[in-house]
Scaffold this active site. Structure first.
Site, PDB file in Angstrom:
ATOM      1  N   ASP A 302      72.811 -16.080  25.341  1.00  0.00           N
ATOM      2  CA  ASP A 302      73.559 -15.970  24.092  1.00  0.00           C
ATOM      3  C   ASP A 302      72.630 -15.914  22.879  1.00  0.00           C
ATOM      4  O   ASP A 302      71.487 -16.378  22.915  1.00  0.00           O
ATOM      5  CB  ASP A 302      74.488 -17.173  23.917  1.00  0.00           C
ATOM      6  CG  ASP A 302      75.662 -17.158  24.870  1.00  0.00           C
ATOM      7  OD1 ASP A 302      75.692 -16.305  25.766  1.00  0.00           O
ATOM      8  OD2 ASP A 302      76.540 -18.036  24.727  1.00  0.00           O
ATOM      9  N   ASP A 303      73.164 -15.361  21.799  1.00  0.00           N
ATOM     10  CA  ASP A 303      72.658 -15.490  20.428  1.00  0.00           C
ATOM     11  C   ASP A 303      71.566 -14.515  20.020  1.00  0.00           C
ATOM     12  O   ASP A 303      71.173 -14.485  18.855  1.00  0.00           O
ATOM     13  CB  ASP A 303      72.165 -16.914  20.129  1.00  0.00           C
ATOM     14  CG  ASP A 303      73.253 -17.943  20.271  1.00  0.00           C
ATOM     15  OD1 ASP A 303      74.435 -17.554  20.287  1.00  0.00           O
ATOM     16  OD2 ASP A 303      72.937 -19.143  20.400  1.00  0.00           O
ATOM     17  N   HIS A 353      79.252 -11.575  20.932  1.00  0.00           N
ATOM     18  CA  HIS A 353      79.244 -13.029  20.663  1.00  0.00           C
ATOM     19  C   HIS A 353      79.566 -13.310  19.204  1.00  0.00           C
ATOM     20  O   HIS A 353      79.119 -14.310  18.650  1.00  0.00           O
ATOM     21  CB  HIS A 353      77.879 -13.604  21.043  1.00  0.00           C
ATOM     22  CG  HIS A 353      77.851 -15.096  21.206  1.00  0.00           C
ATOM     23  ND1 HIS A 353      78.839 -15.812  21.848  1.00  0.00           N
ATOM     24  CD2 HIS A 353      76.922 -16.014  20.813  1.00  0.00           C
ATOM     25  CE1 HIS A 353      78.522 -17.100  21.850  1.00  0.00           C
ATOM     26  NE2 HIS A 353      77.374 -17.257  21.224  1.00  0.00           N
ATOM     27  N   HIS A 357      78.533 -16.017  14.415  1.00  0.00           N
ATOM     28  CA  HIS A 357      78.634 -17.224  15.233  1.00  0.00           C
ATOM     29  C   HIS A 357      79.527 -18.323  14.636  1.00  0.00           C
ATOM     30  O   HIS A 357      79.186 -19.498  14.660  1.00  0.00           O
ATOM     31  CB  HIS A 357      77.231 -17.797  15.497  1.00  0.00           C
ATOM     32  CG  HIS A 357      77.143 -18.621  16.754  1.00  0.00           C
ATOM     33  ND1 HIS A 357      77.607 -19.920  16.842  1.00  0.00           N
ATOM     34  CD2 HIS A 357      76.629 -18.340  17.974  1.00  0.00           C
ATOM     35  CE1 HIS A 357      77.381 -20.400  18.058  1.00  0.00           C
ATOM     36  NE2 HIS A 357      76.792 -19.462  18.772  1.00  0.00           N
ATOM     37  N   HIS A 444      70.139 -19.339  26.393  1.00  0.00           N
ATOM     38  CA  HIS A 444      69.992 -18.682  25.094  1.00  0.00           C
ATOM     39  C   HIS A 444      68.610 -18.032  25.013  1.00  0.00           C
ATOM     40  O   HIS A 444      67.611 -18.663  25.389  1.00  0.00           O
ATOM     41  CB  HIS A 444      70.138 -19.691  23.946  1.00  0.00           C
ATOM     42  CG  HIS A 444      71.472 -20.375  23.929  1.00  0.00           C
ATOM     43  ND1 HIS A 444      71.782 -21.434  24.765  1.00  0.00           N
ATOM     44  CD2 HIS A 444      72.589 -20.146  23.186  1.00  0.00           C
ATOM     45  CE1 HIS A 444      73.036 -21.822  24.538  1.00  0.00           C
ATOM     46  NE2 HIS A 444      73.539 -21.056  23.587  1.00  0.00           N
TER      47      HIS A 444
END
Length: 478
Positions: A302-303, A353, A357, A444
């Site tokens: 993620d991210d 995603h 965020h 991540h």
């Protein structure tokens, strides 16, 4: 930047679509709003958009927690040559985060508290850089919306505040023009306006969000509660080019010119910055792994993408012919589309995603759709294909979020908690010792220790005859 006591439901729900619209991508307007603020005009000239992928050496400094009881996500750009501006942003972000985490620790019940700091470029041309940071939330009673612009003067090699766009001898006339344009607008009154600008020493804090429009006007945006009633939200005033130009400082005049007619390149006097190599790994073909017959696992990251770590991660995965799923953040995608293309070229899956965020369950359906559709558009622009999957930040999902998108939600079955434990060996062990067949593993690619853990995960699980597949492949063959 003034701190105000605001009601979370009023601002976090009512202002997010407006605030996120201020973050620039490869399309849209950098300073436009999704919904008009009380002090703005629906026909006002937009702020010209900036394509961050054209900024050589750009890095996005991102961090977040996955603790839903005290959720936070922050990002700001690090542009080569603009060290002083980067340090100013870093200082402000760290101060906001420290205050937020302290409030969470002190609160009897911090459940639902959230801090989100996102960024957008106003201008990146010639010897001028302009960036806006948008802060949403902060936890508890003090949650709210605030924005601040950060400027860098490459000719002088100096950080500039928004107020530095206006010459010191012209600020009284500039303030008078702002007050004149604010008077009579809903939620304002003469007394409030007089109080807002009463102390000249506080002007830099009051006038901390300024940007030039595409036609050369100077737009000033005030945080809720600064010049009017809190329920009225933000106020924007645009002083036309003809009026404001004589009041600009030398730096302000250069910033105006680069905003109206960008030169096409950015030179802040930094030493030559090599462009990080983008991996060229290419998948050998479609994945024919049958997860009904062999042991599979889906590694997800993620991210990102992150210029510092994603390329290294792609190399690790290629060494084991492992495929993974990357749930990317939109503001990082528009900054580093080449890395997203590299992910797809190597046979990996790219999912959505959100753009900045936020906890999507705190938004209304329109705001959720905006966060997801803007990110999907960025992914499609980078790769030619729109995503089919999304992972909600913090794993926060409700009926409003589900109804706002046709994307299929993806959570996880094994959480490494790599954001909490910056220890590569510990992260690797959290997978190797706990993984089960068909697990979806959460990691991540913005943390160096998380990426450093991947070789051991791949080695150990390969020895146990695990096959590394994408989420969609796992779903289709289980």
């Amino acid at each position: 930047m003034r701190t105000h006591l605001l009601i979370p439901s009023l601002l976090l729900l009512g202002s997010l679509s407006m605030a996120t619209a201020c973050s620039s991508g490869s399309s849209g307007t950098a300073g436009g709003t999704a919904t008009a603020a009380p002090g703005s005009s629906a026909t006002a000239s937009p702020v010209r958009s900036v394509d961050p992928s054209k900024i050589k050496g750009l890095q996005i400094v991102s961090d977040n927690s996955e603790d839903t009881s005290c959720a936070w996500a922050t990002s700001y750009p690090d542009v080569p040559g603009a060290t002083a501006a980067t340090e100013a942003m870093k200082k402000d972000v760290e101060a906001r985060l420290a205050l937020f985490r302290e409030s969470c620790a002190d609160a009897a019940d911090a459940s639902g508290a959230e801090l989100n700091i996102s960024h957008g470029f106003l201008v990146a041309s010639g010897d001028v850089l302009g960036v806006r940071l948008t802060t949403l939330g902060g936890g508890g009673v003090g949650s709210g919306l605030s924005r601040r612009t950060y400027w860098y003067d490459g000719r002088a090699g100096a950080y500039r505040t928004a107020l530095d766009l206006v010459g010191s001898g012209s600020r009284s006339a500039f303030v008078a023009a702002l007050k004149s344009r604010l008077q009579g607008r809903e939620g304002t009154d003469a007394q409030t306006l007089d109080q807002a600008f009463a102390d000249p020493s506080l002007l830099a804090g009051e006038l901390d969000d300024m940007a030039f429009t595409a036609d050369g006007g100077l737009r000033v945006t005030f945080d809720p509660g600064t010049v009017g009633a809190v329920p009225a939200g933000s106020y924007s005033v645009t002083v036309p080019k003809k009026t404001v130009t004589p009041w600009l400082s030398d730096f302000g005049a250069r910033a105006q010119r680069q905003s109206v007619s960008p030169s096409g390149s950015l030179d802040l006097g930094a030493a030559a910055t090599p462009t990080p190599a983008v991996p060229t790994h290419t998948a050998s073909g479609d994945d024919d792994t049958d997860c009904a017959k062999v042991t599979c696992v889906a590694l997800t990251f993620d991210d990102g993408p992150s210029t510092a770590y994603t390329a290294t991660l792609l190399t690790y995965l290629a060494q084991y012919q492992a495929r993974a799923t990357f749930f990317t953040v939109g503001q990082n995608v528009v900054a580093h589309p080449a890395l997203v293309r590299a992910e797809v070229r190597a046979g990996h899956e790219v999912g959505n995603h959100s753009y900045s965020h936020p906890d999507l369950t705190r938004l209304n359906s329109e705001q959720v759709a905006y966060q997801l559709s803007r990110t999907s558009a960025a992914i499609k622009a980078a790769t030619g294909t729109a995503p089919t999957l999304f992972r909600p930040p913090y794993g926060a999902l409700n009926s409003t979020v589900r109804r706002a998108t046709r994307l299929s939600p993806v959570l996880w079955t094994l959480d490494t908690e790599d954001w909490k434990y910056p220890d590569a060996a510990k992260v690797a062990q959290s997978v190797v010792s706990k993984v089960k067949r068909n697990d979806v593993v959460l990691m991540h690619d913005i943390h160096p220790t998380s990426v450093a853990a991947v070789p051991e995960i791949l080695r150990a699980l390969s020895a146990r005859e695990y096959h590394f597949v994408t989420v969609s492949h796992l779903r289709s063959t289980m």
